[in-house]
Design a protein around this motif. Structure first.
Motif, PDB file in Angstrom:
ATOM      1  N   GLU A  66     -12.724 -11.653 -12.536  1.00 31.47           N
ATOM      2  CA  GLU A  66     -12.624 -12.369 -13.784  1.00 31.47           C
ATOM      3  C   GLU A  66     -11.044 -12.957 -13.977  1.00 31.47           C
ATOM      4  OE1 GLU A  66     -12.259  -8.405 -16.297  1.00 31.47           O
ATOM      5  OE2 GLU A  66     -14.465  -8.009 -15.703  1.00 31.47           O
ATOM      6  N   GLY A  67     -10.656 -13.188 -12.804  1.00 31.21           N
ATOM      7  CA  GLY A  67      -9.457 -14.269 -12.645  1.00 31.21           C
ATOM      8  C   GLY A  67      -8.373 -13.432 -13.363  1.00 31.21           C
ATOM      9  N   LYS A  68      -8.286 -12.104 -13.236  1.00 27.76           N
ATOM     10  CA  LYS A  68      -7.201 -11.262 -13.843  1.00 27.76           C
ATOM     11  C   LYS A  68      -6.321 -10.683 -12.998  1.00 27.76           C
ATOM     12  CE  LYS A  68      -9.682 -10.140 -18.204  1.00 27.76           C
ATOM     13  NZ  LYS A  68     -10.470  -8.987 -18.694  1.00 27.76           N
ATOM     14  N   GLU A  69      -4.955 -10.554 -13.264  1.00 29.28           N
ATOM     15  CA  GLU A  69      -4.122  -9.791 -12.057  1.00 29.28           C
ATOM     16  C   GLU A  69      -4.397  -8.550 -11.796  1.00 29.28           C
ATOM     17  OE1 GLU A  69      -0.503 -10.131 -10.969  1.00 29.28           O
ATOM     18  OE2 GLU A  69       0.071 -12.214 -11.428  1.00 29.28           O
ATOM     19  N   PRO A  70      -4.656  -8.284 -10.794  1.00 32.27           N
ATOM     20  CA  PRO A  70      -5.155  -6.929 -10.261  1.00 32.27           C
ATOM     21  C   PRO A  70      -3.782  -5.710 -10.715  1.00 32.27           C
ATOM     22  CG  PRO A  70      -4.809  -7.848  -8.279  1.00 32.27           C
ATOM     23  CD  PRO A  70      -4.859  -8.986  -9.440  1.00 32.27           C
ATOM     24  N   ILE A  71      -4.000  -4.559 -10.772  1.00 35.84           N
ATOM     25  CA  ILE A  71      -3.039  -3.732 -10.858  1.00 35.84           C
ATOM     26  C   ILE A  71      -2.205  -3.608  -9.843  1.00 35.84           C
ATOM     27  CG2 ILE A  71      -2.370  -1.164 -11.435  1.00 35.84           C
ATOM     28  CD1 ILE A  71      -5.423  -1.492 -13.009  1.00 35.84           C
ATOM     29  N   ALA A  72      -1.199  -3.482  -9.710  1.00 37.17           N
ATOM     30  CA  ALA A  72      -0.104  -3.330  -8.276  1.00 37.17           C
ATOM     31  C   ALA A  72       0.203  -1.966  -8.112  1.00 37.17           C
ATOM     32  CB  ALA A  72       1.005  -4.184  -8.272  1.00 37.17           C
ATOM     33  N   PHE A  73      -0.396  -1.491  -6.928  1.00 33.24           N
ATOM     34  CA  PHE A  73       0.058  -0.051  -6.608  1.00 33.24           C
ATOM     35  C   PHE A  73      -0.036  -0.077  -5.077  1.00 33.24           C
ATOM     36  CE2 PHE A  73      -4.476   0.027  -6.342  1.00 33.24           C
ATOM     37  CZ  PHE A  73      -5.040   0.667  -5.305  1.00 33.24           C
ATOM     38  N   GLU A  74       0.912   1.155  -4.664  1.00 34.60           N
ATOM     39  CA  GLU A  74       1.043   1.060  -3.270  1.00 34.60           C
ATOM     40  C   GLU A  74       0.165   2.398  -2.587  1.00 34.60           C
ATOM     41  OE1 GLU A  74       4.912  -0.550  -1.591  1.00 34.60           O
ATOM     42  OE2 GLU A  74       5.160   0.735  -3.191  1.00 34.60           O
ATOM     43  N   SER A  75      -0.257   2.017  -1.190  1.00 31.41           N
ATOM     44  CA  SER A  75      -0.788   3.174  -0.623  1.00 31.41           C
ATOM     45  C   SER A  75      -1.047   2.720   0.942  1.00 31.41           C
ATOM     46  CB  SER A  75      -2.260   3.536  -1.148  1.00 31.41           C
ATOM     47  OG  SER A  75      -3.229   2.512  -0.672  1.00 31.41           O
ATOM     48  N   LEU A 112       9.293  -2.030  -9.576  1.00 26.41           N
ATOM     49  CA  LEU A 112       9.103  -3.461  -9.202  1.00 26.41           C
ATOM     50  C   LEU A 112       8.007  -4.074  -9.685  1.00 26.41           C
ATOM     51  CD1 LEU A 112      10.053  -2.651  -5.457  1.00 26.41           C
ATOM     52  CD2 LEU A 112      11.554  -3.439  -6.898  1.00 26.41           C
ATOM     53  N   LYS A 113       6.878  -3.420  -9.764  1.00 22.18           N
ATOM     54  CA  LYS A 113       5.826  -4.149 -10.751  1.00 22.18           C
ATOM     55  C   LYS A 113       4.736  -3.190 -10.846  1.00 22.18           C
ATOM     56  CE  LYS A 113       2.625  -7.803 -10.279  1.00 22.18           C
ATOM     57  NZ  LYS A 113       2.095  -9.445  -9.495  1.00 22.18           N
ATOM     58  N   ASP A 114       4.121  -3.200 -11.969  1.00 20.72           N
ATOM     59  CA  ASP A 114       3.310  -2.117 -12.521  1.00 20.72           C
ATOM     60  C   ASP A 114       3.415  -0.470 -11.804  1.00 20.72           C
ATOM     61  OD1 ASP A 114       1.813  -4.127 -13.550  1.00 20.72           O
ATOM     62  OD2 ASP A 114       0.529  -4.371 -11.858  1.00 20.72           O
ATOM     63  N   LEU A 115       2.611  -0.263 -10.998  1.00 19.57           N
ATOM     64  CA  LEU A 115       2.821   1.349 -10.510  1.00 19.57           C
ATOM     65  C   LEU A 115       3.952   1.142  -9.133  1.00 19.57           C
ATOM     66  CD1 LEU A 115      -0.814   2.299 -10.834  1.00 19.57           C
ATOM     67  CD2 LEU A 115       1.258   2.619 -12.469  1.00 19.57           C
ATOM     68  N   ILE A 116       4.314   0.337  -8.750  1.00 17.48           N
ATOM     69  CA  ILE A 116       5.142   0.101  -7.443  1.00 17.48           C
ATOM     70  C   ILE A 116       6.601   0.189  -7.974  1.00 17.48           C
ATOM     71  CG2 ILE A 116       5.970  -1.312  -5.561  1.00 17.48           C
ATOM     72  CD1 ILE A 116       3.420  -2.786  -5.717  1.00 17.48           C
ATOM     73  N   ILE A 117       7.168   1.150  -7.456  1.00 15.19           N
ATOM     74  CA  ILE A 117       8.784   1.706  -7.477  1.00 15.19           C
ATOM     75  C   ILE A 117       9.513   1.454  -6.171  1.00 15.19           C
ATOM     76  CG2 ILE A 117       8.429   3.014  -9.351  1.00 15.19           C
ATOM     77  CD1 ILE A 117       8.546   5.545  -7.368  1.00 15.19           C
ATOM     78  N   ASP A 118      10.920   1.339  -6.412  1.00 20.94           N
ATOM     79  CA  ASP A 118      11.604   1.107  -5.358  1.00 20.94           C
ATOM     80  C   ASP A 118      12.441   2.435  -4.996  1.00 20.94           C
ATOM     81  OD1 ASP A 118      13.692   0.705  -3.459  1.00 20.94           O
ATOM     82  OD2 ASP A 118      14.624  -0.878  -4.716  1.00 20.94           O
ATOM     83  N   ARG A 119      11.988   3.086  -3.858  1.00 23.25           N
ATOM     84  CA  ARG A 119      12.389   4.324  -3.460  1.00 23.25           C
ATOM     85  C   ARG A 119      13.362   4.220  -2.371  1.00 23.25           C
ATOM     86  NH1 ARG A 119       6.227   6.584  -2.748  1.00 23.25           N
ATOM     87  NH2 ARG A 119       6.400   4.520  -2.113  1.00 23.25           N
ATOM     88  N   ILE A 126       8.877  -8.768  -2.243  1.00 21.95           N
ATOM     89  CA  ILE A 126       9.030  -8.477  -3.369  1.00 21.95           C
ATOM     90  C   ILE A 126       9.179  -9.818  -4.068  1.00 21.95           C
ATOM     91  CG2 ILE A 126      10.718  -7.587  -5.045  1.00 21.95           C
ATOM     92  CD1 ILE A 126       9.095  -5.520  -3.460  1.00 21.95           C
ATOM     93  N   THR A 127      10.238 -10.815  -3.350  1.00 21.56           N
ATOM     94  CA  THR A 127      10.326 -11.824  -4.209  1.00 21.56           C
ATOM     95  C   THR A 127       9.241 -13.044  -3.526  1.00 21.56           C
ATOM     96  OG1 THR A 127      11.994 -12.717  -2.307  1.00 21.56           O
ATOM     97  CG2 THR A 127      12.680 -11.483  -4.130  1.00 21.56           C
ATOM     98  N   GLY A 128       8.702 -12.876  -2.482  1.00 17.74           N
ATOM     99  CA  GLY A 128       7.819 -13.770  -2.031  1.00 17.74           C
ATOM    100  C   GLY A 128       8.294 -15.086  -1.132  1.00 17.74           C
ATOM    101  N   GLU A 129       9.767 -14.794  -0.985  1.00 15.58           N
ATOM    102  CA  GLU A 129      10.508 -15.739  -0.166  1.00 15.58           C
ATOM    103  C   GLU A 129      10.273 -15.788   1.015  1.00 15.58           C
ATOM    104  OE1 GLU A 129      15.301 -16.794   0.612  1.00 15.58           O
ATOM    105  OE2 GLU A 129      14.568 -14.878  -0.729  1.00 15.58           O
ATOM    106  N   LEU A 130      10.133 -17.093   1.729  1.00 15.01           N
ATOM    107  CA  LEU A 130      10.043 -16.955   3.178  1.00 15.01           C
ATOM    108  C   LEU A 130      11.293 -17.118   3.946  1.00 15.01           C
ATOM    109  CD1 LEU A 130       7.015 -19.627   3.789  1.00 15.01           C
ATOM    110  CD2 LEU A 130       7.025 -17.116   4.025  1.00 15.01           C
ATOM    111  N   ILE A 169       5.625 -10.226  -5.877  1.00 12.47           N
ATOM    112  CA  ILE A 169       4.633  -9.416  -5.333  1.00 12.47           C
ATOM    113  C   ILE A 169       3.231  -9.707  -5.409  1.00 12.47           C
ATOM    114  CG2 ILE A 169       3.729  -7.074  -5.247  1.00 12.47           C
ATOM    115  CD1 ILE A 169       6.407  -6.042  -6.317  1.00 12.47           C
ATOM    116  N   ASN A 170       2.439 -10.248  -4.488  1.00 14.17           N
ATOM    117  CA  ASN A 170       1.132 -10.505  -4.638  1.00 14.17           C
ATOM    118  C   ASN A 170       0.290  -9.836  -3.519  1.00 14.17           C
ATOM    119  OD1 ASN A 170      -1.305 -11.774  -4.661  1.00 14.17           O
ATOM    120  ND2 ASN A 170      -0.380 -13.734  -5.479  1.00 14.17           N
TER     121      ASN A 170
END
Lengths: 254, 651
Positions: A53-62, A116-123, B223-227, B563-564
């Protein structure tokens, strides 16, 4: 795995576009959810839909998706890694949810874990604690034969029970004080139970507990929430053990 | 048609290219260590080494290089180095300790590994691996790895496939985790000492060459996308295997081949890409959106029995089928090794019974792995100690308890024996670029034995690379750290940038994941457990078509300055597609069956693989030859001096 009834779910997901963003919940409807999907597969599918749909997906890590790497983790309906006992998010399957249910998904929250974004955190704070002594200083090349020092099976098994920590941060997210006591004590106890860890035990406990405070984690007030949410079932007796190690070190004048 | 798929190259010289030391196989490593040029402690401090990847190989190499005095820059795309996929290795690590007094020796581990690899590995490397194996256990114990122990306090062992001794050390079903956390603890130690710098959440997207030597990398800050540009005196790739080209595998979802593929495109040879191991005991596929196949450790075959009902389409509950109506096909076909035949043999046998129509309903692509007899014989407590966590994992995923019903399993892509071609010194064909662990091709031939990956990763990192890298650096004393403002760095960064822009600018409709799934289907169906000229040619056509479609229709949402994850995936999938093509070409060219590479056209009357030593006793070292040209096939002859290749039998 008998007849497959699919489900319809409402997902309320925390969206936050970077650490500075205030963040908000967004609601998504997802139909035809197969009970055999894992929770993360369900999010994969939602994301593919969003991308189409051209929308930003939910950022999560795994990563490993078999409950051992500790990469995944967020809060589901108020519980770290969801309601299933001793389970990481990646091992949680949709068969544990009900048709028509609303599921609230948000990141692990703690001062030391910026989003950091959506569900992503800095641990990274967790590694900053471990680097202050969560190891045995022995060089490659100088180890004696592995069977030189017998270790009672009981001690070795107990050491494993603490060494099994996957560093996911659920204990911290579950704690009202955002304390890292269970995480830190697991390492202290693992190494204190093995003879190989003894030469540095006083220095280790002192430095690691200091590092824990420096990193902005709170103190332990014995709520036991950490033990309940730990996907590896690490026992809170580790915290008692670490305290013992601490006082032992103090008494020895360290 | 076939002629155009590759161009014949040269025959590699065993002395000058492969750098195999002189002398009998038992003495080669000792001789090498005794004569390799050394770098003084003071000079080591003047060298900087980049290590990419923080799994067993990368972590152990980083720690050991730091211990020796080098400055180490460690890169990982994870948020913490501890998350690398070595963490998921379950069953164990081999070592020729002979603690069980059951006839094990370095020679036997060497021979088992050569035979397990169907005589397609380099003798000198494999012997060295066996020789080093005991030290790995010593060191791991010394740094606090809680291996399983007997009541007397000494270490316990179990068996793995393809061997008749008990030489596998383990920590319940989490041996990889414990060994990795051990190696990582040493990384943290040297980080604390200031000898290692860790760059988490950095993905390496290219290697920088100066005068033909690897002198740095371009990495994207996730995180920043920087190269960013990083310079070093040598670069070590420890980025693992490429099994995820098949989409569904036991690998972690982010495991990728980008770094090794970039290295290949910069001139590093790629060794035996078609040697892809399919593990017999993974959980079956249950739905079309499955993101991975979860492994059930090979160790389960110590006590577990593999069977299908003798009657096709038998719908009875497994516990109601009496023993005499069960077909224990592995025990029947391979009486000497039984359920513990090597992985390639077990996987093919499982596929064969399923193709014959004996597979379990509903899909017909599953067989039983049954521990109920063992539970009865040994008691719940002993089985729980050995496999408790595996049972738990199985139950979480399937909702069924292995304590009550036999597990269902089916083969899945697991490990890649192929990888960057390296010399005996673990150096690729690009000087200054090294590859260790699963990222290289070196020690497992055409099939890896269980519990040998952990052994190889740690042998490379703790004991081999720290010596061999010195032989490269000793000739470069006084060399300054390259300038990251140099033309070479700028140009490489520019190329990386353009590629990212190209991925975003396609702006099609299809998410990268969907292309990945399609690639996976092609490879699994046509370049999987069994391959034929026909299936391979078809795969090649489909992969090339998919590549065109990808660059016309891929959709990457968002931009490159944040982040992408879609962008990350798209880049990896683009590389997997190209690598998939090379895997297929390699499988086409190797007109024999060996180990995991099974060509329908080359089998014995009993259906076993038919090796053709007269024509194919070599390592295929593929060389990149430009975007529109067929790759060049170089050959490293395999010289067997210590052992004689035999027909590999486990009957």
């Amino acid at each position: 795995m008998s007849e497959k009834k699919t489900m319809r779910l409402t997902l309320k997901v925390w969206r936050q576009n970077g650490p500075q963003d205030q963040g908000r919940f967004e609601t998504y409807e997802l139909d035809n959810v197969n009970p055999d999907w894992s929770f993360l597969e369900m999010l994969d599918i939602l994301n593919m839909k969003l991308v189409r749909e051209g929308k930003e997906p939910i950022a999560f890590e795994s990563d490993c998706r078999e409950g051992i790497c500790g990469t995944c983790g967020f809060v589901i309906n108020g519980r770290a890694h969801g309601h299933l006992h001793k389970t990481t998010v990646c091992q949680l399957h949709m068969r544990h949810f009900k048709d028509g249910e609303t599921i609230v998904i948000e990141p692990f929250r703690a001062t030391a874990f910026p989003v950091l974004k959506d569900l992503i955190i800095d641990r990274s704070a967790m590694d900053f604690i471990l680097k202050r002594g969560g190891y045995i200083s022995v060089n490659v090349g100088s180890a004696p034969d592995a069977n030189t020092i017998p270790v009672p099976k009981h001690n070795s098994d107990r050491a494993f029970d603490f060494a099994t920590c996957i560093g996911c941060g659920a204990c911290i997210a579950a704690c009202p004080n955002a304390s890292a006591a269970l995480f830190v004590s697991a390492k202290i106890t693992h190494l204190a139970l093995l003879p190989q860890g003894h030469p540095e035990r006083e220095k280790r406990v002192d430095e690691m507990l200091t590092a824990m405070e420096e990193q902005g984690f709170g103190g332990c007030s014995n709520t036991y929430a950490c033990e309940v949410e730990c996907p590896k079932g690490i026992s809170i007796t580790g915290i008692a053990r670490a305290n013992l190690e601490y006082w032992r070190a103090k008494l020895k004048g360290n | 048609m076939m002629e155009k798929l590759w161009k014949d190259g040269r025959t590699l010289d065993l002395e000058t290219d492969s750098r195999i030391p002189d002398g009998p196989v038992e003495e080669k490593w000792t001789r090498y260590k005794g004569t390799v040029p050394l770098v003084s402690p003071a000079n080591k401090r003047r060298f900087t080494i980049i290590v990419v990847g923080s799994g067993l190989a990368g972590a152990s190499a980083s720690a050991t290089l730091a211990q020796l005095g080098y400055n180490v820059l460690l890169f990982t795309y994870h948020d913490s180095p501890r998350r690398a996929h070595s963490i998921a290795a379950q069953g164990g690590i081999n070592a020729a300790k002979n603690y069980q007094n059951d006839g094990d020796s370095i020679w036997r581990l060497f021979y088992d590994t050569m035979k397990g690899g169907d005589f397609r590995a380099r003798e000198a490397n494999v012997y060295r691996l066996a020789e080093i194996s005991p030290q790995i256990i010593d060191y791991s114990v010394a740094i606090g790895v809680p291996f399983a122990r007997e009541y007397g306090g000494l270490l316990a062992n179990r068996s793995f496939g393809g061997v008749l001794v008990q030489r596998t050390f383990y920590a319940r079903g989490q041996t990889g985790q414990q060994l990795l956390l051990g190696a990582i603890s040493q990384v943290l130690r040297w980080w604390n000492e200031g000898r290692i710098k860790i760059f988490p959440r950095h993905e390496v997207l290219d290697i920088v060459l100066i005068d033909g030597h690897a002198k740095g990398i371009i990495a994207r800050d996730l995180i920043t996308g920087e190269l960013k540009r990083f310079a070093a005196h040598a670069v070590v790739l420890a980025t693992g295997g490429y099994g995820n080209a098949y989409f569904l595998s036991t690998n972690a979802v982010n495991s990728n081949a980008t770094a090794i593929w970039r290295a290949y495109k910069r001139g590093a040879y790629f060794g035996n890409p078609c040697f892809v191991q399919v593990h017999p005991t993974a959980l079956p596929e249950t739905h079309e959106y499955q993101s991975k196949r979860t492994l059930m450790s090979e160790s389960l075959r110590n006590d577990g029995r593999v069977w299908v009902p003798r009657k096709k389409g038998d719908t009875r509950h497994p516990n109601e089928i009496p023993h005499e109506e069960r077909w224990y096909f592995l025990e029947e076909w391979y009486p000497a090794y039984g359920n513990l035949v090597p992985r390639d043999v077990a996987s093919r046998a499982i596929k064969r019974v399923c193709d014959m129509g004996y597979g379990l309903p509903p899909t017909g692509r599953a067989v039983y792995l049954d521990l109920l007899d063992a539970i009865k014989e040994q008691g719940k407590e002993r089985i729980d100690a050995k496999y408790g966590n595996l049972f738990e994992m199985y139950e979480k995923i399937t909702g069924e308890s292995p304590w009550e019903v036999p597990m269902k399993i089916y083969p899945a892509v697991h490990y890649t024996m192929g990888g960057l071609w390296v010399s005996y010194e673990l150096q690729t064909s690009i000087p200054g670029l090294f590859a260790i662990g699963e990222a290289n091709f070196s020690d497992h031939g055409a099939n890896r034995l269980g519990a040998s990956a952990l052994m190889q990763g740690l042998a490379d990192g703790y004991y081999i690379l720290p010596y061999t890298i010195g032989s490269y650096l000793a000739h470069r004393l006084g060399e300054k750290l390259p300038d990251t403002e140099s033309e070479e760095f700028r140009k490489t960064e520019q190329e990386v940038k353009e590629r990212i822009e190209r991925l975003i600018s396609v702006n099609g409709k299809t998410p990268p994941d969907e292309f990945h799934m399609k690639l996976g289907h092609i490879l699994w169906d046509k370049v999987g457990l069994s391959r034929s000229k026909e299936s391979l040619l078809q795969a090649l056509e489909e992969i090339r078509e998919l590549k065109k479609e990808f660059w016309k229709d891929v959709k990457v949402v968002g931009d490159a300055n944040t982040i992408n994850q879609e962008l990350e995936k798209a880049g990896r999938v683009a590389d997997f597609i190209e690598l998939g093509e090379l895997i297929t070409i390699d499988a086409l060219h190797r007109e024999e069956s060996c180990g995991a590479h099974f060509r329908e056209e080359y089998k014995t009357e009993e259906g076993e693989p038919l090796r053709r030593d007269d024509e194919f006793a070599y390592v295929a070292a593929w060389q990149y030859n430009g975007e529109d040209n067929p790759p060049i096939l170089n050959k490293e002859p395999l010289k067997f001096e210590a052992i004689k290749p035999t027909v590999r039998s486990y009957k």
